[in-house]
Design an enzyme around this catalytic site. Sequence first.
Site, PDB file in Angstrom:
ATOM      1  N   TYR A   1       0.832  -1.221   0.000  1.00  0.00           N
ATOM      2  CA  TYR A   1       0.000   0.000   0.000  1.00  0.00           C
ATOM      3  C   TYR A   1       0.854   1.254   0.000  1.00  0.00           C
ATOM      4  CZ  TYR A   1      -4.462  -2.341   0.050  1.00  0.00           C
ATOM      5  OH  TYR A   1      -5.544  -3.093  -0.336  1.00  0.00           O
TER       6      TYR A   1
ATOM      7  N   GLN B   1     -15.581   5.741  -4.945  1.00  0.00           N
ATOM      8  CA  GLN B   1     -15.121   4.417  -4.538  1.00  0.00           C
ATOM      9  C   GLN B   1     -13.590   4.379  -4.577  1.00  0.00           C
ATOM     10  OE1 GLN B   1     -17.695   1.187  -6.543  1.00  0.00           O
ATOM     11  NE2 GLN B   1     -18.006   3.022  -7.775  1.00  0.00           N
TER      12      GLN B   1
ATOM     13  N   VAL C   1      -9.661   5.239  -3.786  1.00  0.00           N
ATOM     14  CA  VAL C   1      -8.901   5.455  -2.550  1.00  0.00           C
ATOM     15  C   VAL C   1      -7.735   6.399  -2.794  1.00  0.00           C
ATOM     16  CG1 VAL C   1      -9.592   3.233  -1.559  1.00  0.00           C
ATOM     17  CG2 VAL C   1      -7.519   3.353  -2.971  1.00  0.00           C
ATOM     18  N   ASP C   2      -7.713   6.979  -4.025  1.00  0.00           N
ATOM     19  CA  ASP C   2      -6.644   7.958  -4.264  1.00  0.00           C
ATOM     20  C   ASP C   2      -7.125   9.320  -3.768  1.00  0.00           C
ATOM     21  OD1 ASP C   2      -7.783   7.613  -7.594  1.00  0.00           O
ATOM     22  OD2 ASP C   2      -8.171   9.365  -6.345  1.00  0.00           O
TER      23      ASP C   2
ATOM     24  N   HIS D   1     -14.754   3.495   0.022  1.00  0.00           N
ATOM     25  CA  HIS D   1     -13.814   2.380   0.229  1.00  0.00           C
ATOM     26  C   HIS D   1     -12.563   2.832   0.948  1.00  0.00           C
ATOM     27  CE1 HIS D   1     -15.920   0.302  -3.336  1.00  0.00           C
ATOM     28  NE2 HIS D   1     -16.576   0.174  -2.202  1.00  0.00           N
TER      29      HIS D   1
ATOM     30  N   CYS E   1      -1.498   2.894  21.205  1.00  0.00           N
ATOM     31  CA  CYS E   1      -1.555   1.554  21.829  1.00  0.00           C
ATOM     32  C   CYS E   1      -0.468   0.617  21.321  1.00  0.00           C
ATOM     33  CB  CYS E   1      -2.932   0.925  21.603  1.00  0.00           C
ATOM     34  SG  CYS E   1      -3.133   0.236  19.946  1.00  0.00           S
TER      35      CYS E   1
ATOM     36  N   SER F   1     -17.983   0.431 -12.878  1.00  0.00           N
ATOM     37  CA  SER F   1     -18.582  -0.692 -13.600  1.00  0.00           C
ATOM     38  C   SER F   1     -19.944  -1.050 -13.021  1.00  0.00           C
ATOM     39  CB  SER F   1     -17.658  -1.905 -13.509  1.00  0.00           C
ATOM     40  OG  SER F   1     -17.411  -2.173 -12.138  1.00  0.00           O
TER      41      SER F   1
ATOM     42  N   PRO G   1     -16.926   4.793 -21.075  1.00  0.00           N
ATOM     43  CA  PRO G   1     -16.766   4.364 -22.469  1.00  0.00           C
ATOM     44  C   PRO G   1     -17.460   3.035 -22.769  1.00  0.00           C
ATOM     45  CG  PRO G   1     -14.650   4.312 -21.322  1.00  0.00           C
ATOM     46  CD  PRO G   1     -15.654   4.842 -20.364  1.00  0.00           C
TER      47      PRO G   1
ATOM     48  N   ALA H   1     -13.863   9.981 -19.115  1.00  0.00           N
ATOM     49  CA  ALA H   1     -14.234  11.076 -18.200  1.00  0.00           C
ATOM     50  C   ALA H   1     -13.450  12.353 -18.477  1.00  0.00           C
ATOM     51  CB  ALA H   1     -14.008  10.624 -16.764  1.00  0.00           C
TER      52      ALA H   1
HETATM   53  P1  NAD Z   1      -8.654  -0.021  -5.507  1.00  0.00           P
HETATM   54  O1  NAD Z   1      -9.105  -0.967  -6.563  1.00  0.00           O
HETATM   55  O2  NAD Z   1      -9.718   0.784  -4.896  1.00  0.00           O
HETATM   56  O3  NAD Z   1      -7.493   0.871  -6.167  1.00  0.00           O
HETATM   57  C1  NAD Z   1      -7.186   2.110  -5.655  1.00  0.00           C
HETATM   58  C2  NAD Z   1      -6.742   3.012  -6.755  1.00  0.00           C
HETATM   59  O4  NAD Z   1      -6.738   2.436  -8.048  1.00  0.00           O
HETATM   60  C3  NAD Z   1      -7.703   4.147  -6.841  1.00  0.00           C
HETATM   61  O5  NAD Z   1      -6.922   5.277  -7.101  1.00  0.00           O
HETATM   62  C4  NAD Z   1      -8.568   3.842  -8.008  1.00  0.00           C
HETATM   63  O6  NAD Z   1      -8.987   5.028  -8.613  1.00  0.00           O
HETATM   64  C5  NAD Z   1      -7.627   3.147  -8.897  1.00  0.00           C
HETATM   65  N1  NAD Z   1      -8.296   2.188  -9.709  1.00  0.00           N
HETATM   66  C6  NAD Z   1      -8.875   1.058  -9.272  1.00  0.00           C
HETATM   67  N2  NAD Z   1      -9.365   0.365 -10.322  1.00  0.00           N
HETATM   68  C7  NAD Z   1      -9.083   1.102 -11.443  1.00  0.00           C
HETATM   69  C8  NAD Z   1      -9.336   0.941 -12.837  1.00  0.00           C
HETATM   70  N3  NAD Z   1      -9.965  -0.137 -13.305  1.00  0.00           N
HETATM   71  N4  NAD Z   1      -8.905   1.886 -13.702  1.00  0.00           N
HETATM   72  C9  NAD Z   1      -8.247   2.953 -13.225  1.00  0.00           C
HETATM   73  N5  NAD Z   1      -7.961   3.179 -11.942  1.00  0.00           N
HETATM   74  C10 NAD Z   1      -8.396   2.261 -11.057  1.00  0.00           C
HETATM   75  O7  NAD Z   1      -7.895  -0.898  -4.379  1.00  0.00           O
HETATM   76  P2  NAD Z   1      -7.741  -0.699  -2.833  1.00  0.00           P
HETATM   77  O8  NAD Z   1      -6.617   0.244  -2.593  1.00  0.00           O
HETATM   78  O9  NAD Z   1      -7.549  -2.077  -2.291  1.00  0.00           O
HETATM   79  O10 NAD Z   1      -9.047  -0.095  -2.128  1.00  0.00           O
HETATM   80  C11 NAD Z   1     -10.282  -0.558  -2.352  1.00  0.00           C
HETATM   81  C12 NAD Z   1     -10.425  -1.892  -1.605  1.00  0.00           C
HETATM   82  O11 NAD Z   1     -11.725  -2.020  -1.202  1.00  0.00           O
HETATM   83  C13 NAD Z   1     -10.117  -3.034  -2.552  1.00  0.00           C
HETATM   84  O12 NAD Z   1      -9.531  -4.092  -1.862  1.00  0.00           O
HETATM   85  C14 NAD Z   1     -11.469  -3.429  -2.973  1.00  0.00           C
HETATM   86  O13 NAD Z   1     -11.625  -4.711  -3.457  1.00  0.00           O
HETATM   87  C15 NAD Z   1     -12.201  -3.266  -1.690  1.00  0.00           C
HETATM   88  N6  NAD Z   1     -13.613  -3.158  -1.933  1.00  0.00           N
HETATM   89  C16 NAD Z   1     -14.440  -3.634  -0.987  1.00  0.00           C
HETATM   90  C17 NAD Z   1     -15.783  -3.529  -1.219  1.00  0.00           C
HETATM   91  C18 NAD Z   1     -16.754  -4.016  -0.202  1.00  0.00           C
HETATM   92  O14 NAD Z   1     -17.956  -3.946  -0.457  1.00  0.00           O
HETATM   93  N7  NAD Z   1     -16.241  -4.508   0.933  1.00  0.00           N
HETATM   94  C19 NAD Z   1     -16.265  -2.941  -2.384  1.00  0.00           C
HETATM   95  C20 NAD Z   1     -15.340  -2.497  -3.306  1.00  0.00           C
HETATM   96  C21 NAD Z   1     -14.008  -2.589  -3.085  1.00  0.00           C
HETATM   97  N1  APR Z   2     -13.512   7.328 -18.129  1.00  0.00           N
HETATM   98  C1  APR Z   2     -14.655   6.818 -17.598  1.00  0.00           C
HETATM   99  N2  APR Z   2     -14.804   5.520 -17.286  1.00  0.00           N
HETATM  100  C2  APR Z   2     -13.756   4.709 -17.529  1.00  0.00           C
HETATM  101  C3  APR Z   2     -12.540   5.154 -18.071  1.00  0.00           C
HETATM  102  C4  APR Z   2     -12.449   6.530 -18.375  1.00  0.00           C
HETATM  103  N3  APR Z   2     -11.333   7.062 -18.904  1.00  0.00           N
HETATM  104  N4  APR Z   2     -11.690   4.100 -18.188  1.00  0.00           N
HETATM  105  C5  APR Z   2     -12.358   3.036 -17.717  1.00  0.00           C
HETATM  106  N5  APR Z   2     -13.601   3.392 -17.331  1.00  0.00           N
HETATM  107  C6  APR Z   2     -14.658   2.568 -16.774  1.00  0.00           C
HETATM  108  C7  APR Z   2     -14.608   1.123 -17.196  1.00  0.00           C
HETATM  109  O1  APR Z   2     -15.375   0.959 -18.375  1.00  0.00           O
HETATM  110  C8  APR Z   2     -15.274   0.454 -16.007  1.00  0.00           C
HETATM  111  O2  APR Z   2     -16.668   0.417 -16.168  1.00  0.00           O
HETATM  112  O3  APR Z   2     -14.416   2.565 -15.394  1.00  0.00           O
HETATM  113  C9  APR Z   2     -14.952   1.381 -14.849  1.00  0.00           C
HETATM  114  C10 APR Z   2     -13.926   0.789 -13.913  1.00  0.00           C
HETATM  115  O4  APR Z   2     -14.567  -0.287 -13.275  1.00  0.00           O
HETATM  116  P1  APR Z   2     -13.819  -1.047 -12.076  1.00  0.00           P
HETATM  117  O5  APR Z   2     -12.409  -1.328 -12.452  1.00  0.00           O
HETATM  118  O6  APR Z   2     -14.706  -2.169 -11.658  1.00  0.00           O
HETATM  119  O7  APR Z   2     -13.735   0.056 -10.958  1.00  0.00           O
HETATM  120  P2  APR Z   2     -14.885   0.402  -9.938  1.00  0.00           P
HETATM  121  O8  APR Z   2     -16.218   0.365 -10.578  1.00  0.00           O
HETATM  122  O9  APR Z   2     -14.451   1.647  -9.274  1.00  0.00           O
HETATM  123  O10 APR Z   2     -14.768  -0.808  -8.908  1.00  0.00           O
HETATM  124  C11 APR Z   2     -15.495  -0.676  -7.714  1.00  0.00           C
HETATM  125  O11 APR Z   2     -14.224  -2.456  -6.737  1.00  0.00           O
HETATM  126  O12 APR Z   2     -12.178  -3.398  -7.299  1.00  0.00           O
HETATM  127  C12 APR Z   2     -12.860  -2.625  -6.356  1.00  0.00           C
HETATM  128  O13 APR Z   2     -11.727  -1.113  -5.044  1.00  0.00           O
HETATM  129  C13 APR Z   2     -12.237  -1.273  -6.333  1.00  0.00           C
HETATM  130  O14 APR Z   2     -13.417   0.586  -5.449  1.00  0.00           O
HETATM  131  C14 APR Z   2     -13.331  -0.292  -6.558  1.00  0.00           C
HETATM  132  C15 APR Z   2     -14.593  -1.104  -6.596  1.00  0.00           C
END
Ligand code: NAD
Ligand code: APR
Length: 257
Positions: A68, A102, A104-105, A120, A158, A197, A222, A239
């Site tokens: 992390y 959603q 975490v950045d 998240h 702690c 998604s 997209p 976006a």
């Molecule tokens: P994350 O997937 O949230 O990644 C964090 C960073 O990666 C963020 O900056 C995010 O914008 C970017 N990112 C993630 N997927 C991307 C993509 N497809 N395209 C571009 N950028 C992307 O991972 P994390 O740091 O582990 O934090 C979220 C955690 O929470 C994950 O482990 C995730 O699986 C978990 N989670 C839990 C639940 C729940 O219901 N308990 C739901 C969703 C996610």
């Molecule tokens: N602009 C807009 N949407 C985009 C772009 C872009 N440039 N590039 C990709 N996407 C879309 C993809 O088509 C997809 O539908 O962003 C979505 C990314 O989906 P996921 O990777 O599933 O990310 P997210 O929906 O945020 O996932 C939810 O699950 O894995 C965990 O922690 C992760 O918080 C996240 C959660």
Amino acid sequence: GHPATQEAAALLDQAERVVVFTGAGMSAESGVPTFRDALTGLWQRFDAQALATPEAFRADPALVWGWYEWRRHAVQQAQPNAGHRAVAAIEARVPNTVLVTQNVDDLHERAGSANPVHLHGSLFAPRCSACAHPASTPYGEADEPTDGPVPPPRCARCAADIRPGVVWFGEALPTAALEAAVEAASSCDLLVTVGTSGLVYPAAEIPQVAARLGATVIQVNPEETPLDRVATVNLRGPAARVLPALVEAAWGDTDQV
Ligand code: NAD
Ligand code: APR
């Protein structure tokens, strides 16, 4: 501009209470290593699920903390994109706007969004794994992007291990954040969902709550997603291009974008 963009712009201009709901796609054009992309170098022999769980942290805190920290540094190298800035422009223009992410950045914050609801958690909010006391910055010795295990710092209160402030697999979402998101979605008249998604619950419920309670939904993505069925307008594109065009069509050039 594109007819759908014009339609969306009119909806945005008329909206009184807006929710912007963002997912990983929001950060895609900032090059933030995604959850899976972050498995490079030393990390590539791990499966994300094997690192992002409470069990993994208990078994090897230094390995999980190191991963992390590596990702936090990767986010720090990234820059907010024009999409993040367009979201900040919407917040500046519509006082009753709630941003729910959603991600975490910290790219929304660095683009000027004051107070995103982090469903998240955040890479920038580590806390004690035992007493939940927030860790003070800098979070540990590693002020260099590591590429391996780093022992987590100890809690000042702690002495237990500090953990990342993100929601891991199998963990519940932070109650306050989820309640704030549901409250905002229940009382908005427009919800803009960007770059998600719509597959991961309970987060994916947020746009559906808004639609069920009569809000208009604009989707920016997209690709097709399950949220297509609740979207009034679908803007099929990235976006960082679509959101600035939407803001420009609604209100003319705003300096923030
Ligand atoms: P994350 O997937 O949230 O990644 C964090 C960073 O990666 C963020 O900056 C995010 O914008 C970017 N990112 C993630 N997927 C991307 C993509 N497809 N395209 C571009 N950028 C992307 O991972 P994390 O740091 O582990 O934090 C979220 C955690 O929470 C994950 O482990 C995730 O699986 C978990 N989670 C839990 C639940 C729940 O219901 N308990 C739901 C969703 C996610
Ligand atoms: N602009 C807009 N949407 C985009 C772009 C872009 N440039 N590039 C990709 N996407 C879309 C993809 O088509 C997809 O539908 O962003 C979505 C990314 O989906 P996921 O990777 O599933 O990310 P997210 O929906 O945020 O996932 C939810 O699950 O894995 C965990 O922690 C992760 O918080 C996240 C959660």
